[in-house]
Design an enzyme around this catalytic site. Structure first.
Site, PDB file in Angstrom:
ATOM      1  N   ASN A   1       0.891  -1.169   0.000  1.00 17.61           N
ATOM      2  CA  ASN A   1       0.000   0.000   0.000  1.00 17.61           C
ATOM      3  C   ASN A   1       0.924   1.212   0.000  1.00 17.61           C
ATOM      4  O   ASN A   1       1.574   1.499   0.999  1.00 17.61           O
ATOM      5  CB  ASN A   1      -0.866  -0.051   1.239  1.00 17.61           C
TER       6      ASN A   1
ATOM      7  N   GLN B   1      -2.117   6.630  -1.653  1.00 15.96           N
ATOM      8  CA  GLN B   1      -2.449   7.779  -0.817  1.00 15.96           C
ATOM      9  C   GLN B   1      -1.283   8.763  -0.781  1.00 15.96           C
ATOM     10  O   GLN B   1      -0.113   8.350  -0.842  1.00 15.96           O
ATOM     11  CB  GLN B   1      -2.777   7.365   0.625  1.00 15.96           C
TER      12      GLN B   1
ATOM     13  N   ASN C   1      -6.628  10.339  -0.520  1.00 15.81           N
ATOM     14  CA  ASN C   1      -6.721   9.174  -1.385  1.00 15.81           C
ATOM     15  C   ASN C   1      -6.346   9.523  -2.816  1.00 15.81           C
ATOM     16  O   ASN C   1      -6.242  10.699  -3.189  1.00 15.81           O
ATOM     17  CB  ASN C   1      -8.136   8.593  -1.347  1.00 15.81           C
TER      18      ASN C   1
ATOM     19  N   CYS D   1      -5.409   6.086   8.036  1.00 11.99           N
ATOM     20  CA  CYS D   1      -4.754   5.113   7.160  1.00 11.99           C
ATOM     21  C   CYS D   1      -3.736   4.359   8.000  1.00 11.99           C
ATOM     22  O   CYS D   1      -2.693   4.900   8.370  1.00 11.99           O
ATOM     23  CB  CYS D   1      -4.078   5.801   5.974  1.00 11.99           C
ATOM     24  N   GLY D   2      -4.039   3.111   8.304  1.00 13.02           N
ATOM     25  CA  GLY D   2      -3.188   2.338   9.201  1.00 13.02           C
ATOM     26  C   GLY D   2      -1.806   2.078   8.639  1.00 13.02           C
ATOM     27  O   GLY D   2      -0.794   2.190   9.348  1.00 13.02           O
TER      28      GLY D   2
ATOM     29  N   ASN E   1     -12.016   5.582  10.457  1.00  7.12           N
ATOM     30  CA  ASN E   1     -12.733   5.710   9.190  1.00  7.12           C
ATOM     31  C   ASN E   1     -13.737   4.561   9.088  1.00  7.12           C
ATOM     32  O   ASN E   1     -13.658   3.581   9.826  1.00  7.12           O
ATOM     33  CB  ASN E   1     -11.754   5.758   8.004  1.00  7.12           C
TER      34      ASN E   1
ATOM     35  N   HIS F   1     -15.869   1.276   7.985  1.00 10.58           N
ATOM     36  CA  HIS F   1     -15.636  -0.024   7.350  1.00 10.58           C
ATOM     37  C   HIS F   1     -16.875  -0.894   7.461  1.00 10.58           C
ATOM     38  O   HIS F   1     -17.578  -0.872   8.471  1.00 10.58           O
ATOM     39  CB  HIS F   1     -14.470  -0.751   8.017  1.00 10.58           C
TER      40      HIS F   1
ATOM     41  N   ASN G   1     -15.275   1.841   3.357  1.00 14.50           N
ATOM     42  CA  ASN G   1     -14.278   0.856   2.948  1.00 14.50           C
ATOM     43  C   ASN G   1     -14.911  -0.529   3.042  1.00 14.50           C
ATOM     44  O   ASN G   1     -15.567  -0.846   4.044  1.00 14.50           O
ATOM     45  CB  ASN G   1     -13.060   0.932   3.862  1.00 14.50           C
TER      46      ASN G   1
ATOM     47  N   GLU H   1     -10.868  -0.187  -1.094  1.00 13.75           N
ATOM     48  CA  GLU H   1     -10.655   0.983  -0.263  1.00 13.75           C
ATOM     49  C   GLU H   1     -11.398   2.200  -0.818  1.00 13.75           C
ATOM     50  O   GLU H   1     -11.331   2.487  -2.017  1.00 13.75           O
ATOM     51  CB  GLU H   1      -9.156   1.279  -0.157  1.00 13.75           C
TER      52      GLU H   1
ATOM     53  N   CYS I   1      -4.619  -2.838   3.528  1.00  9.82           N
ATOM     54  CA  CYS I   1      -5.334  -1.744   4.187  1.00  9.82           C
ATOM     55  C   CYS I   1      -5.238  -1.988   5.689  1.00  9.82           C
ATOM     56  O   CYS I   1      -5.843  -2.931   6.209  1.00  9.82           O
ATOM     57  CB  CYS I   1      -6.795  -1.696   3.732  1.00  9.82           C
ATOM     58  N   GLY I   2      -4.472  -1.142   6.373  1.00  8.38           N
ATOM     59  CA  GLY I   2      -4.263  -1.336   7.804  1.00  8.38           C
ATOM     60  C   GLY I   2      -5.519  -1.157   8.623  1.00  8.38           C
ATOM     61  O   GLY I   2      -5.810  -1.949   9.530  1.00  8.38           O
ATOM     62  N   THR I   3      -6.294  -0.109   8.335  1.00 10.72           N
ATOM     63  CA  THR I   3      -7.542   0.078   9.091  1.00 10.72           C
ATOM     64  C   THR I   3      -8.540  -1.021   8.753  1.00 10.72           C
ATOM     65  O   THR I   3      -9.330  -1.428   9.610  1.00 10.72           O
ATOM     66  CB  THR I   3      -8.153   1.465   8.811  1.00 10.72           C
ATOM     67  N   GLY I   4      -8.499  -1.524   7.513  1.00 13.78           N
ATOM     68  CA  GLY I   4      -9.371  -2.642   7.146  1.00 13.78           C
ATOM     69  C   GLY I   4      -9.027  -3.894   7.937  1.00 13.78           C
ATOM     70  O   GLY I   4      -9.923  -4.631   8.385  1.00 13.78           O
TER      71      GLY I   4
END
Length: 260
Positions: free
Chosen positions: A6, A39, A57, A66-67, A141, A143, A174, A192, A201-204
């Site tokens: 990413n 990003q 983005n 964004c993780g 964010n 999800h 997301n 994303e 995707c870290g937050t995902g």
């Protein structure tokens, strides 16, 4: 820089603040006519933290969290840091090969996701085509997480944008497609918001691990295997999420600002 593939253009604005517009961010992120990234990250000063982080983005939209980029920040700065983001204050510390980040506490209230109307977010009274009922989590964010029997049968390119732009999600969303592949082990593909399919995707990964623990599918810590590699996510109910994984510095460069 990148976290599990990413990838990010990271700009240091600590000593020289800069104006970033949607059009400029989109131009820099363009892989054919710009520099190219998933990003764009702007590192600046902060009154209540070591640094601030703004996240744009590839479509130019500014987002809260964004993780994978958060793991890159201590590597970029060269030390453990506190980071001010739109999603709140985050602590990131360097480890061998990457970073570990306190991502804060997840939220589950329907209006914190946000959803367009009240709904149970653990097993939502909504679905798309033959997907099972998802869970919704805000980890800075929004999800939505679908646990499917097999990822190989999912049409990500069709379902991802369909769900991202559904009116149920007023801030868009997301979209996470997850398959349980072992004890405390999930395979994950993420569409994303504002970027499309991504290698990681870290937050995902955080949202999916939290949803799996809430549904009692596992206890954690959870290994989340994305196309770009693995993240380790720890969470206990009412606690903070801890995300650990790689971060990589690829190259430094200069560009003519007027081109963007």
């Amino acid at each position: 820089m990148h976290g599990l593939g990413n990838d990010f253009v990271v700009i240091d604005a600590r000593s020289a603040p800069l104006a970033m517009s949607e059009a400029r961010a989109r131009a820099i992120a363009d892989r054919h006519a710009g520099i190219g990234c998933d990003q764009l990250i702007v590192i600046g000063e902060a009154a209540d933290a070591d640094v601030s982080m703004r996240i744009f983005n590839a479509d130019g939209s500014e987002v809260e969290a964004c993780g994978n980029a958060t793991r890159c920040v201590p590597l970029f700065v060269g030390r453990d840091v506190t980071i001010r983001t739109q999603a709140g204050l985050l602590d990131a510390r360097l480890i061998d090969g990457g970073a570990s980040v306190d991502m804060g506490a997840p939220r589950f209230e329907w209006d914190a996701i946000p959803l367009a109307y009240p709904m149970d977010t653990l097993t939502m009274a909504a679905s798309w085509e033959d997907l099972p009922a998802p869970a919704a989590v805000n980890v800075g964010n929004p999800h939505v997480v679908f646990f499917v029997d097999a990822l190989d049968g999912v049409n990500f390119d069709r379902l991802g944008p369909l769900i991202e732009h559904d009116p149920l999600f007023p801030a868009r969303v997301n979209v996470n497609f997850a398959q349980v592949v072992g004890e405390n082990h999930i395979r994950l593909v993420v569409w994303e918001r504002g970027a499309g399919l991504t290698r990681a995707c870290g937050t995902g990964a955080c949202a999916t691990a939290v949803a799996a623990i809430r549904r009692k599918l596992m206890t954690g810590p959870v290994t989340v295997s994305l196309p770009g590699g693995d993240l380790l996510i720890g969470w206990t109910p009412r606690g903070h999420i801890q995300m650990t994984g790689p971060a990589t510095h690829v190259f430094d460069g200069e560009a003519d600002w007027s081109r963007f």
